[in-house]
Design a protein around this motif. Sequence first.
Motif, mmCIF file in Angstrom:
data_model
loop_
_atom_site.group_PDB
_atom_site.id
_atom_site.type_symbol
_atom_site.label_atom_id
_atom_site.label_comp_id
_atom_site.label_asym_id
_atom_site.label_seq_id
_atom_site.Cartn_x
_atom_site.Cartn_y
_atom_site.Cartn_z
ATOM 1 N N VAL A 249 0.875 -1.180 0.000
ATOM 2 C CA VAL A 249 0.000 0.000 0.000
ATOM 3 C C VAL A 249 0.913 1.232 0.000
ATOM 4 O O VAL A 249 2.129 1.102 0.163
ATOM 5 C CB VAL A 249 -0.921 0.031 1.242
ATOM 6 C CG1 VAL A 249 -1.817 -1.195 1.282
ATOM 7 C CG2 VAL A 249 -0.114 0.137 2.543
ATOM 8 N N LEU A 250 0.334 2.393 -0.211
ATOM 9 C CA LEU A 250 1.125 3.623 -0.110
ATOM 10 C C LEU A 250 0.941 4.219 1.279
ATOM 11 O O LEU A 250 -0.199 4.407 1.723
ATOM 12 C CB LEU A 250 0.698 4.642 -1.171
ATOM 13 C CG LEU A 250 0.837 4.223 -2.642
ATOM 14 C CD1 LEU A 250 0.422 5.381 -3.558
ATOM 15 C CD2 LEU A 250 2.264 3.797 -2.977
ATOM 16 N N VAL A 251 2.029 4.475 1.960
ATOM 17 C CA VAL A 251 1.990 5.178 3.250
ATOM 18 C C VAL A 251 2.708 6.504 3.032
ATOM 19 O O VAL A 251 3.897 6.515 2.684
ATOM 20 C CB VAL A 251 2.663 4.354 4.364
ATOM 21 C CG1 VAL A 251 2.680 5.137 5.671
ATOM 22 C CG2 VAL A 251 1.954 3.018 4.564
ATOM 23 N N ASP A 252 1.974 7.593 3.172
ATOM 24 C CA ASP A 252 2.498 8.928 2.839
ATOM 25 C C ASP A 252 3.154 8.915 1.450
ATOM 26 O O ASP A 252 4.240 9.460 1.248
ATOM 27 C CB ASP A 252 3.476 9.416 3.919
ATOM 28 C CG ASP A 252 2.758 9.713 5.240
ATOM 29 O OD1 ASP A 252 1.577 10.105 5.196
ATOM 30 O OD2 ASP A 252 3.361 9.531 6.310
ATOM 31 N N GLY A 253 2.485 8.253 0.523
ATOM 32 C CA GLY A 253 2.918 8.255 -0.877
ATOM 33 C C GLY A 253 3.987 7.249 -1.234
ATOM 34 O O GLY A 253 4.358 7.115 -2.397
ATOM 35 N N LYS A 254 4.499 6.513 -0.242
ATOM 36 C CA LYS A 254 5.593 5.572 -0.490
ATOM 37 C C LYS A 254 5.082 4.128 -0.386
ATOM 38 O O LYS A 254 4.368 3.791 0.565
ATOM 39 C CB LYS A 254 6.701 5.771 0.554
ATOM 40 C CG LYS A 254 7.360 7.149 0.496
ATOM 41 C CD LYS A 254 8.668 7.020 -0.204
ATOM 42 C CE LYS A 254 9.489 8.262 -0.414
ATOM 43 N NZ LYS A 254 9.385 9.379 0.448
ATOM 44 N N ALA B 269 3.716 0.243 -8.648
ATOM 45 C CA ALA B 269 3.854 0.998 -9.899
ATOM 46 C C ALA B 269 3.501 2.465 -9.683
ATOM 47 O O ALA B 269 4.118 3.358 -10.274
ATOM 48 C CB ALA B 269 2.966 0.384 -10.978
ATOM 49 N N ALA B 270 2.525 2.727 -8.813
ATOM 50 C CA ALA B 270 2.140 4.124 -8.534
ATOM 51 C C ALA B 270 3.312 4.878 -7.906
ATOM 52 O O ALA B 270 3.580 6.030 -8.245
ATOM 53 C CB ALA B 270 0.920 4.155 -7.619
ATOM 54 N N ASN B 271 4.026 4.201 -7.008
ATOM 55 C CA ASN B 271 5.210 4.814 -6.378
ATOM 56 C C ASN B 271 6.306 5.036 -7.418
ATOM 57 O O ASN B 271 6.956 6.079 -7.468
ATOM 58 C CB ASN B 271 5.700 3.915 -5.244
ATOM 59 C CG ASN B 271 6.783 4.547 -4.364
ATOM 60 O OD1 ASN B 271 7.215 3.958 -3.393
ATOM 61 N ND2 ASN B 271 7.261 5.746 -4.675
ATOM 62 N N LEU B 272 6.486 4.054 -8.307
ATOM 63 C CA LEU B 272 7.496 4.194 -9.367
ATOM 64 C C LEU B 272 7.178 5.398 -10.251
ATOM 65 O O LEU B 272 8.053 6.234 -10.511
ATOM 66 C CB LEU B 272 7.537 2.911 -10.223
ATOM 67 C CG LEU B 272 8.301 3.041 -11.551
ATOM 68 C CD1 LEU B 272 9.799 3.212 -11.313
ATOM 69 C CD2 LEU B 272 8.044 1.854 -12.468
ATOM 70 N N LEU B 273 5.926 5.495 -10.718
ATOM 71 C CA LEU B 273 5.575 6.566 -11.658
ATOM 72 C C LEU B 273 5.610 7.939 -10.989
ATOM 73 O O LEU B 273 5.816 8.956 -11.649
ATOM 74 C CB LEU B 273 4.202 6.299 -12.296
ATOM 75 C CG LEU B 273 4.142 5.033 -13.171
ATOM 76 C CD1 LEU B 273 2.752 4.860 -13.774
ATOM 77 C CD2 LEU B 273 5.189 5.056 -14.281
ATOM 78 N N GLU B 274 5.418 7.957 -9.691
ATOM 79 C CA GLU B 274 5.540 9.200 -8.925
ATOM 80 C C GLU B 274 6.993 9.693 -8.963
ATOM 81 O O GLU B 274 7.275 10.878 -9.072
ATOM 82 C CB GLU B 274 5.091 8.901 -7.486
ATOM 83 C CG GLU B 274 5.361 9.977 -6.470
ATOM 84 C CD GLU B 274 4.375 11.124 -6.547
ATOM 85 O OE1 GLU B 274 3.238 10.883 -6.993
ATOM 86 O OE2 GLU B 274 4.771 12.243 -6.181
ATOM 87 N N ARG B 275 7.940 8.734 -8.878
ATOM 88 C CA ARG B 275 9.368 9.080 -8.875
ATOM 89 C C ARG B 275 9.922 9.261 -10.277
ATOM 90 O O ARG B 275 10.897 9.963 -10.482
ATOM 91 C CB ARG B 275 10.175 7.952 -8.196
ATOM 92 C CG ARG B 275 10.032 7.892 -6.692
ATOM 93 C CD ARG B 275 10.686 6.632 -6.139
ATOM 94 N NE ARG B 275 12.088 6.492 -6.481
ATOM 95 C CZ ARG B 275 13.081 7.071 -5.820
ATOM 96 N NH1 ARG B 275 12.823 7.807 -4.766
ATOM 97 N NH2 ARG B 275 14.331 6.896 -6.198
#
Lengths: 283, 155
Positions: free
Chosen positions: B51-56, B111-117
């Motif tokens: 899951v994402l915790v504070d975006g991570k 993948a959401a974390n990857l695309l954010e970075r």
Amino acid sequence: MIPSSFAYHKPSTVDEAIQMLQDAGEDAKLLAGGHSLIPAMKLRMNSPSALIDLRGISGLRYIRQEGNAIAIGAASTHHDIIDSNLVQSHLAMMVQAGSQIGDIQVRNMGTIGGSIAHADPAADWPACLIAADASIEMKGPNGTRTVAAEDFFLGLYYTALEEGEIITEVKIPIPAPGTKSSYVKFHQPASRFAIVGCAVMMKSSGGTCQSIRVGFTGVSDMAFRDTDLEDAIRGKELSAANVEAASQVAAAGKDILGDHFASTDYRLHLARVFAARAIHAAS
Amino acid sequence: MGISIEVNVNGEKRHSEVDARLLLVHYLRDTLGLTGTHVGCDTSNCGACTVLVDGKAVKSCTMLAVQANGAEVKTIEGMAENGELHPLQSSFKEAHGLQCGFCTPGMIMTAANLLERNSNPSEEEIRHALEGNFCRCTGYHNIVKAIQLAAQQLT
């Protein structure tokens, strides 16, 4: 899998954490990123009576230049470190090592302080900190003290950290101009831990090694500095033949680990191969 | 002995009394009923519980619910907005990135974390980013394609 019950404390300062650690008794544990401790607790290999969660201490998460050194707060995550411009500018091997720790999810949670306090014999940071001549700052009921990274790792999951102390900072001298560093690693295929990891910090001039520091992880029951290997290449031209010859003394005299992933002989062979690769990469 | 926590989950503040040893994944699934986050290996390896915790991206089987106190948590249920699938979700459908679907929520959150970075990752960067997510149908090829498709749509 569910950990056994424990009391949970969340201090907001280091001093508060030290006090809580004293009050909570000897079965209490510090919780940083939790990526070694929580799996161990789920497997009931570790059942602390209390956890003191350090993530609420904002003053432990920073990366900044202090004089001629880079100071890394102990609660900095692996991602914080590999994303730091300061680290990227001066310590290539820290970026190479950090980006090979576990996976994105682990790097988002795991911290450098937690990693070195745990002192897994296959962890990546210890080899780098030894090669970089880092010092580790700890704070406890009797005040603050500093230990050189090469004197910090004392055995299997065993360090110079005394009972009641908390790692607060890792300090790495900024390498002199012309110094290069590298970290190369042979992964355990599932866990991504190092079967062998070799960190090199080297200054060369005109193709000759002027000064060098080498740290190994994964090879023995603790990370260590390999001064025999350093002596074998210092002052020599960094030709393929010289590096190959020097790398034959890698991990000499060490008690080499053997397990079902890599036998003792194979691990020693890998140490030599990866020593040569790391030296070439820092040339 | 319950510990009072407040977690912002998918944009909604949730207050709960939890046991200190409650894992975040069980908090999400059992306390809040958000069963889109899966328990796969339960040993911090497979990434199904990401899951994402504070975006991570974080493996929620390796985090305590109390550690998420005060944090923003996003699960697969929070990806769609106003009834519209998130581009990562629609791309997984378009590119046949699901086989049995068990690993999919974790894949999408990583993948959401990857695309954010990195909004335009190469195939190699995507494969490296998915090191902590296992697909036991071994459907990685279309998962990579789905993430590439989503990256195009998001830029």
